[in-house]
Design a protein around this motif. Structure first.
Motif, PDB file in Angstrom:
ATOM      1  N   LYS A  56      -6.343  52.385  38.559  1.00 24.35           N
ATOM      2  CA  LYS A  56      -6.565  53.606  37.776  1.00 24.35           C
ATOM      3  C   LYS A  56      -8.046  53.931  37.693  1.00 24.35           C
ATOM      4  CE  LYS A  56      -2.408  53.036  34.938  1.00 24.35           C
ATOM      5  NZ  LYS A  56      -1.881  52.667  33.600  1.00 24.35           N
ATOM      6  N   ASP A  57      -8.863  52.895  37.539  1.00 25.76           N
ATOM      7  CA  ASP A  57     -10.313  53.109  37.489  1.00 25.76           C
ATOM      8  C   ASP A  57     -10.813  53.646  38.827  1.00 25.76           C
ATOM      9  OD1 ASP A  57     -13.045  52.675  36.270  1.00 25.76           O
ATOM     10  OD2 ASP A  57     -13.192  51.321  38.000  1.00 25.76           O
ATOM     11  N   ALA A  58     -10.327  53.066  39.920  1.00 27.47           N
ATOM     12  CA  ALA A  58     -10.737  53.527  41.248  1.00 27.47           C
ATOM     13  C   ALA A  58     -10.308  54.971  41.472  1.00 27.47           C
ATOM     14  CB  ALA A  58     -10.139  52.622  42.319  1.00 27.47           C
ATOM     15  N   ALA A  59      -9.074  55.300  41.082  1.00 27.95           N
ATOM     16  CA  ALA A  59      -8.589  56.664  41.253  1.00 27.95           C
ATOM     17  C   ALA A  59      -9.421  57.654  40.445  1.00 27.95           C
ATOM     18  CB  ALA A  59      -7.119  56.746  40.836  1.00 27.95           C
ATOM     19  N   SER A  60      -9.812  57.257  39.237  1.00 27.83           N
ATOM     20  CA  SER A  60     -10.637  58.128  38.394  1.00 27.83           C
ATOM     21  C   SER A  60     -12.002  58.359  39.014  1.00 27.83           C
ATOM     22  CB  SER A  60     -10.801  57.516  37.001  1.00 27.83           C
ATOM     23  OG  SER A  60      -9.560  57.436  36.336  1.00 27.83           O
TER      24      SER A  60
END
Length: 308
Positions: A56-60
């Motif tokens: 999720k952090d990478a996608a953000s």
């Protein structure tokens, strides 16, 4: 079309709009940089990751680079055939077509341990996990002209490397460097055998790449005694993850790539530099090894490919 372009960079990536790209291990390191570059050129990118919070952090972070970035998460634990089957089933539900599958995730030089299915961790994750995942998704790639499977190998495929068919899971003895070498040699044997099976279909190709020496989390399992040596040598032989990702990005997107080609850095000992076609070891081109490993991999994973 010839691969004549020198000093290839992400600026040379063609427009990827309308293409679906699945990248394993995309929450950090080479996988993250690969996903970032593909999304930046218009692809719909699926981050296939084990840790959803990191995903999720990478996608953000990718979404923050462009208002048009199109990114989705898919949970995938390559140490579990159950997880691999579930992830593939979900992707098959979500997508009628897949244009790019980049088998990037991996572990290196781990202490002796096994996957959830009892495979030696490096062989099970780096090779068997990707073998199963690719086989379960292949019918989403086969109808798509220009689709590609890119598998990430390593310089390590030459170091103490062979396929130990008499002890694939290292049950009698264990050498973490040799086990890593086996898994990375397996990545190339798999690529070349897959390409041979894909060739009659004329739509999908298989290629491979290696990042040279790259500064990523992959080195976190180095033995303690080796850490000072690695720390001293890293500035001389390693490059950042964005540069290390260029060979797999070129293998995935350069229109001139042919099936069975292998990409790595063009610098000394292939440790750093711009991506070009490189040679792999003689063992990796041994057809008997390729076919035997394929048969064993189908037996161990229970995944039979829709190509023969």
């Amino acid at each position: 079309m010839a691969l004549s372009k020198a000093n290839w960079t992400t600026a040379d990536i063609p427009d990827q709009s309308g293409r679906v790209a699945v990248v394993t291990g995309a929450n950090t390191g080479l996988g993250y940089e690969t996903a970032l570059a593909l999304a930046g050129h218009g692809a719909h990118v699926v981050l296939a990751v084990r840790n959803l919070d990191k995903g999720k952090d990478a996608a953000s972070r990718i979404a923050a680079t462009s208002a048009n970035a199109d990114v989705k998460l898919q949970e995938l634990d390559l140490t579990s055939l159950e997880s691999i089957r579930a992830a593939a089933a979900q992707l098959r539900t979500d997508y009628d077509r897949i244009d790019l599958l980049i088998n990037n995730a991996g572990v290196m030089w781990t202490p002796k341990s096994t996957t959830k299915d009892g495979f030696e961790l490096q062989f099970g994750t780096n090779h068997l996990g990707h073998f199963a995942f690719t086989g379960l998704l292949l019918d989403r790639l086969l109808p798509v002209a220009g689709s590609r499977v890119v598998t990430v190998s390593s310089i390590g495929h030459r170091i103490l490397a062979d396929i130990h068919f008499d002890d694939l899971q290292w049950e009698r003895r264990y050498n973490r460097v040799a086990a890593y070498g086996q898994s990375k040699l397996a990545n190339l044997l798999f690529t070349y055998e897959l390409q041979r099976r894909l060739a009659p279909h004329g739509t999908t190709i298989a290629a491979a790449a290696h990042p040279g020496g790259s500064s990523t989390e992959l080195a976190r399992h180095l033995p303690r005694w080796l850490m000072p040596v690695y720390s001293a040598a890293e500035p001389l032989v390693a490059q950042d993850a964005a540069t290390g990702a260029l060979p797999q990005l070129r293998a995935a997107t350069d229109p001139a790539v042919l099936g069975g080609q292998y990409f790595g850095p063009d610098g000394p000992a292939e440790t750093r530099g711009h991506p070009r076609i490189v040679a792999s070891s003689p063992k990796s081109h041994d057809v008997e090894r390729q076919r035997r490993l394929w048969a064993v991999s189908e037996e161990l994973t229970g995944v039979v490919y829709p190509v023969d």
